[in-house]
Design an enzyme around this catalytic site. Structure first.
Site, short mmCIF file in Angstrom:
data_model
loop_
_atom_site.label_atom_id
_atom_site.label_comp_id
_atom_site.label_asym_id
_atom_site.label_seq_id
_atom_site.Cartn_x
_atom_site.Cartn_y
_atom_site.Cartn_z
CG ASN A 9 -1.56 1.14 1.43
OD1 ASN A 9 -1.78 2.01 0.49
ND2 ASN A 9 -2.37 1.44 2.41
CE LYS A 11 -0.04 3.07 4.79
NZ LYS A 11 0.02 3.48 6.52
CG HIS A 98 -5.64 1.96 5.63
ND1 HIS A 98 -5.28 2.98 6.43
CD2 HIS A 98 -4.76 1.13 5.40
CE1 HIS A 98 -3.93 2.47 6.80
NE2 HIS A 98 -3.61 1.35 6.00
CD GLU A 100 -2.61 5.49 6.83
OE1 GLU A 100 -2.79 5.66 5.79
OE2 GLU A 100 -1.78 4.98 7.37
CD GLU A 170 -3.24 -2.35 7.53
OE1 GLU A 170 -2.06 -2.65 6.87
OE2 GLU A 170 -3.76 -1.27 7.34
N GLY A 176 3.11 2.44 10.95
CA GLY A 176 4.02 3.42 10.74
C GLY A 176 4.58 3.73 11.95
CB SER A 216 5.92 -1.77 11.95
OG SER A 216 5.45 -0.58 11.99
#
Ligand code: 13P
Length: 254
Positions: A9, A11, A98, A100, A170, A176, A216
């Site tokens: 991904n 992003k 996701h 985000e 996730e 991240g 990660s």
């Protein structure tokens, strides 16, 4: 029956030339060096889809995905992209939900239920993301929350439909941050999700669904995570932007 998958991904990263360079490197390295049959999915920003699709060409085991799509077929939704547009640009997969998108764009599991159903109807495979925030894990409520996310977004689907969904667990605290869930934590949650699916549908359905871990994942930790019995691969963020790191993660399945 469960597919092994490593999905990158990207992003909101890479200009078109940067994305083409990254994709070309990955494609060549996968062709030359990867010994396993894991599916590799490149998930660039929308605007790069057609450019990357033409690079993938007929290379087997490499697929294209998108990072989101709208829940309506077409119409006056300025700035949005539909499922049929993604298919026409070469995408086979689409990430939905996701963290985000949940956090910054207010996506809820009710909306995601609509999106998942819609993309399945349009012959795209959704990669449905779920996962808890740190405070939820610290409160010991993580299984409850993830169970609810999965049930709300997916459990209206028929047996045949849900078999075509890929799930990505996730944990938000691992995205991240460099702080990966331990292999045991990943396994525990993946087994829990699979058990929920078996209880709602059947063992056979639960055994047909790939569940990816994201957060990660790096070349150094991929093998230990992928070796867990209920982990079928990974959804990779930062490390998917470095061709060698990403391909080394794919090679964890060799
Ligand atoms: P990182 O691999 O950068 O933690 O991101 C994970 C992710 O969000 C993939 O969708």
């Amino acid at each position: 029956m469960r597919k092994k998958i490593v999905a990158g991904n990207w992003k909101m990263n890479c200009t078109l030339p940067e994305g083409k360079k990254l994709a070309s490197e990955v494609i060549h390295m996968v062709e030359d060096r990867v010994q396993n049959d894991a599916q590799v999915i490149l998930i660039p920003p929308f605007i790069h889809l057609t450019g990357i699709y033409s690079l993938i060409g007929s290379v087997s085991n490499i697929y294209l995905g998108a990072q989101n799509c709208h829940q309506e077929r077409e119409g006056a939704f300025t700035g949005e992209v539909s499922a049929s547009m993604l298919v026409s640009a070469g995408a086979s997969y689409v990430i939905l939900g996701h963290s985000e998108r949940r956090e910054y764009f207010g996506e809820t599991d009710e909306l995601l239920a609509e999106k998942v159903k819609f993309v399945l109807d349009n012959n795209l495979t959704p990669i449905f993301c779920c996962g808890e925030k740190l405070e939820t894990r610290e409160a010991g409520d993580h299984e409850n929350l993830v169970g609810q996310q999965v049930a709300t977004a997916l459990f209206e689907l028929s047996e045949d439909e849900i078999k075509n969904v890929v799930i990505a667990y996730e944990p938000v605290w691992a995205i991240g941050t460099g702080k990966t869930a331990s292999a045991e934590q990943a396994q525990e949650m993946h087994a829990f999700i699979r058990k929920q699916i078996a209880a709602k549908y059947s063992q056979e359905v639960a055994e047909s669904i790939s569940i990816l871990y994201g957060g990660s994942v790096k070349p150094e930790n991929a093998k230990e995570i992928f070796d867990q019995p209920d982990v079928d691969g990974g959804l990779i963020g930062g490390a998917s932007l470095k061709s060698k790191d990403f391909v080394d993660i794919v090679k964890a399945f060799d």
